[in-house]
Motif scaffolding. Structure first.
Motif, PDB file in Angstrom:
ATOM      1  N   ASN A 224       0.880  -1.151   0.000  1.00 51.09           N
ATOM      2  CA  ASN A 224       0.000   0.000   0.000  1.00 51.09           C
ATOM      3  C   ASN A 224       0.930   1.216   0.000  1.00 51.09           C
ATOM      4  OD1 ASN A 224      -1.265   2.282   1.522  1.00 51.09           O
ATOM      5  ND2 ASN A 224      -3.040   0.928   1.438  1.00 51.09           N
ATOM      6  N   ILE A 225       0.883   2.030  -1.047  1.00 49.59           N
ATOM      7  CA  ILE A 225       1.833   3.133  -1.204  1.00 49.59           C
ATOM      8  C   ILE A 225       1.729   4.141  -0.056  1.00 49.59           C
ATOM      9  CG2 ILE A 225       2.545   5.066  -2.686  1.00 49.59           C
ATOM     10  CD1 ILE A 225       3.367   2.293  -3.728  1.00 49.59           C
ATOM     11  N   ALA A 226       0.521   4.427   0.373  1.00 51.43           N
ATOM     12  CA  ALA A 226       0.356   5.374   1.484  1.00 51.43           C
ATOM     13  C   ALA A 226       1.014   4.838   2.759  1.00 51.43           C
ATOM     14  CB  ALA A 226      -1.122   5.662   1.724  1.00 51.43           C
ATOM     15  N   ALA A 227       0.869   3.533   3.000  1.00 50.78           N
ATOM     16  CA  ALA A 227       1.493   2.932   4.186  1.00 50.78           C
ATOM     17  C   ALA A 227       3.011   2.972   4.067  1.00 50.78           C
ATOM     18  CB  ALA A 227       1.013   1.487   4.364  1.00 50.78           C
ATOM     19  N   ALA A 228       3.524   2.700   2.862  1.00 51.76           N
ATOM     20  CA  ALA A 228       4.979   2.720   2.652  1.00 51.76           C
ATOM     21  C   ALA A 228       5.537   4.130   2.859  1.00 51.76           C
ATOM     22  CB  ALA A 228       5.318   2.199   1.259  1.00 51.76           C
ATOM     23  N   LYS A 229       4.861   5.118   2.288  1.00 51.19           N
ATOM     24  CA  LYS A 229       5.318   6.505   2.443  1.00 51.19           C
ATOM     25  C   LYS A 229       5.256   6.964   3.891  1.00 51.19           C
ATOM     26  CE  LYS A 229       4.245   8.554  -2.040  1.00 51.19           C
ATOM     27  NZ  LYS A 229       3.399   9.554  -2.722  1.00 51.19           N
ATOM     28  N   GLY A 230       4.224   6.531   4.605  1.00 41.81           N
ATOM     29  CA  GLY A 230       4.023   6.988   5.972  1.00 41.81           C
ATOM     30  C   GLY A 230       4.711   6.173   7.043  1.00 41.81           C
ATOM     31  N   LEU A 231       5.311   5.036   6.668  1.00 40.51           N
ATOM     32  CA  LEU A 231       5.909   4.145   7.670  1.00 40.51           C
ATOM     33  C   LEU A 231       6.922   4.826   8.574  1.00 40.51           C
ATOM     34  CD1 LEU A 231       6.152   1.350   8.935  1.00 40.51           C
ATOM     35  CD2 LEU A 231       7.819   0.779   7.148  1.00 40.51           C
ATOM     36  N   PRO A 232       7.912   5.512   8.048  1.00 42.39           N
ATOM     37  CA  PRO A 232       8.882   6.134   8.969  1.00 42.39           C
ATOM     38  C   PRO A 232       8.208   7.077   9.966  1.00 42.39           C
ATOM     39  CG  PRO A 232       9.716   6.181   6.732  1.00 42.39           C
ATOM     40  CD  PRO A 232       8.280   5.727   6.650  1.00 42.39           C
ATOM     41  N   GLY A 233       7.312   7.926   9.482  1.00 44.31           N
ATOM     42  CA  GLY A 233       6.616   8.853  10.372  1.00 44.31           C
ATOM     43  C   GLY A 233       5.753   8.137  11.397  1.00 44.31           C
ATOM     44  N   SER A 234       5.107   7.040  10.970  1.00 48.57           N
ATOM     45  CA  SER A 234       4.272   6.262  11.900  1.00 48.57           C
ATOM     46  C   SER A 234       5.109   5.651  13.008  1.00 48.57           C
ATOM     47  CB  SER A 234       3.541   5.148  11.151  1.00 48.57           C
ATOM     48  OG  SER A 234       2.618   5.691  10.240  1.00 48.57           O
ATOM     49  N   CYS A 235       6.379   5.422  12.715  1.00 42.47           N
ATOM     50  CA  CYS A 235       7.294   4.847  13.703  1.00 42.47           C
ATOM     51  C   CYS A 235       8.099   5.920  14.441  1.00 42.47           C
ATOM     52  CB  CYS A 235       8.244   3.866  13.023  1.00 42.47           C
ATOM     53  SG  CYS A 235       7.443   2.349  12.457  1.00 42.47           S
ATOM     54  N   GLY A 236       7.869   7.186  14.102  1.00 41.02           N
ATOM     55  CA  GLY A 236       8.607   8.261  14.757  1.00 41.02           C
ATOM     56  C   GLY A 236      10.052   8.343  14.313  1.00 41.02           C
ATOM     57  N   VAL A 237      10.313   7.903  13.082  1.00 40.99           N
ATOM     58  CA  VAL A 237      11.676   7.884  12.544  1.00 40.99           C
ATOM     59  C   VAL A 237      11.724   8.791  11.323  1.00 40.99           C
ATOM     60  CG1 VAL A 237      13.430   6.411  11.474  1.00 40.99           C
ATOM     61  CG2 VAL A 237      12.052   5.526  13.345  1.00 40.99           C
ATOM     62  N   SER A 238      12.812   9.502  11.171  1.00 42.34           N
ATOM     63  CA  SER A 238      12.987  10.375  10.015  1.00 42.34           C
ATOM     64  C   SER A 238      13.925   9.712   9.007  1.00 42.34           C
ATOM     65  CB  SER A 238      13.578  11.708  10.475  1.00 42.34           C
ATOM     66  OG  SER A 238      13.807  12.538   9.368  1.00 42.34           O
ATOM     67  N   LEU A 239      13.452   9.560   7.776  1.00 38.30           N
ATOM     68  CA  LEU A 239      14.292   9.068   6.688  1.00 38.30           C
ATOM     69  C   LEU A 239      14.373  10.172   5.638  1.00 38.30           C
ATOM     70  CD1 LEU A 239      13.081   5.383   6.083  1.00 38.30           C
ATOM     71  CD2 LEU A 239      15.140   6.151   7.260  1.00 38.30           C
ATOM     72  N   PRO A 240      15.491  10.271   4.920  1.00 41.71           N
ATOM     73  CA  PRO A 240      15.633  11.347   3.936  1.00 41.71           C
ATOM     74  C   PRO A 240      14.916  11.066   2.623  1.00 41.71           C
ATOM     75  CG  PRO A 240      17.620  10.035   4.004  1.00 41.71           C
ATOM     76  CD  PRO A 240      16.709   9.500   5.088  1.00 41.71           C
ATOM     77  N   TYR A 241      14.065  10.053   2.588  1.00 43.69           N
ATOM     78  CA  TYR A 241      13.347   9.703   1.368  1.00 43.69           C
ATOM     79  C   TYR A 241      12.117   8.868   1.719  1.00 43.69           C
ATOM     80  CZ  TYR A 241      16.113   5.527   2.295  1.00 43.69           C
ATOM     81  OH  TYR A 241      16.715   4.454   2.907  1.00 43.69           O
TER      82      TYR A 241
END
Length: 115
Positions: A86-103
């Motif tokens: 699910n693209i929305a879940a993939a895009k939001g995963l880092p934020g949902s986990c409280g982690v910052s990724l540069p992409y």
């Protein structure tokens, strides 16, 4: 004799420089870290598990250099194409986990642009 020593020294230094610029992270490590996220990424329902977020956090910490981030990105991009998340879940995963990724990990991502 001196030119031979100078050439050898330059060769040794160049090997050190090129070796240090290679990614220390490998796909097996990346995939192991995010494996607990697969069911969440496929369904896009609910929240990611604690194990998933722990893996995302571990991956974010391990990918500390540009080479590491690009290598992790390539591994994740390859995995994304195989599991069809699910693209929305993939895009939001880092934020949902409280982690910052540069992409954001999406199929169209160009990993070579990551710094």
């Amino acid at each position: 004799m001196k030119p031979c020593i100078a050439i050898s020294a330059l060769l040794f230094l160049s090997l050190l420089i090129f070796h240090n610029s290679e990614a220390a992270i490998d796909c097996n490590t990346v995939l192991k870290d995010v494996a607990p996220c697969i069911s969440y990424l496929k369904s896009g329902n609910g929240s990611p598990s604690t194990a998933c977020c722990s893996g995302v956090s571990t991956l974010a910490s391990a990918a500390s250099t540009t080479a590491d981030r690009r290598a992790a990105c390539s591994c994740l991009k390859s995995a994304v194409s195989k599991i069809n998340p699910n693209i929305a879940a993939a895009k939001g995963l880092p934020g949902s986990c409280g982690v910052s990724l540069p992409y954001a990990v999406v199929p169209s991502l160009d990993c070579s642009t990551i710094s």
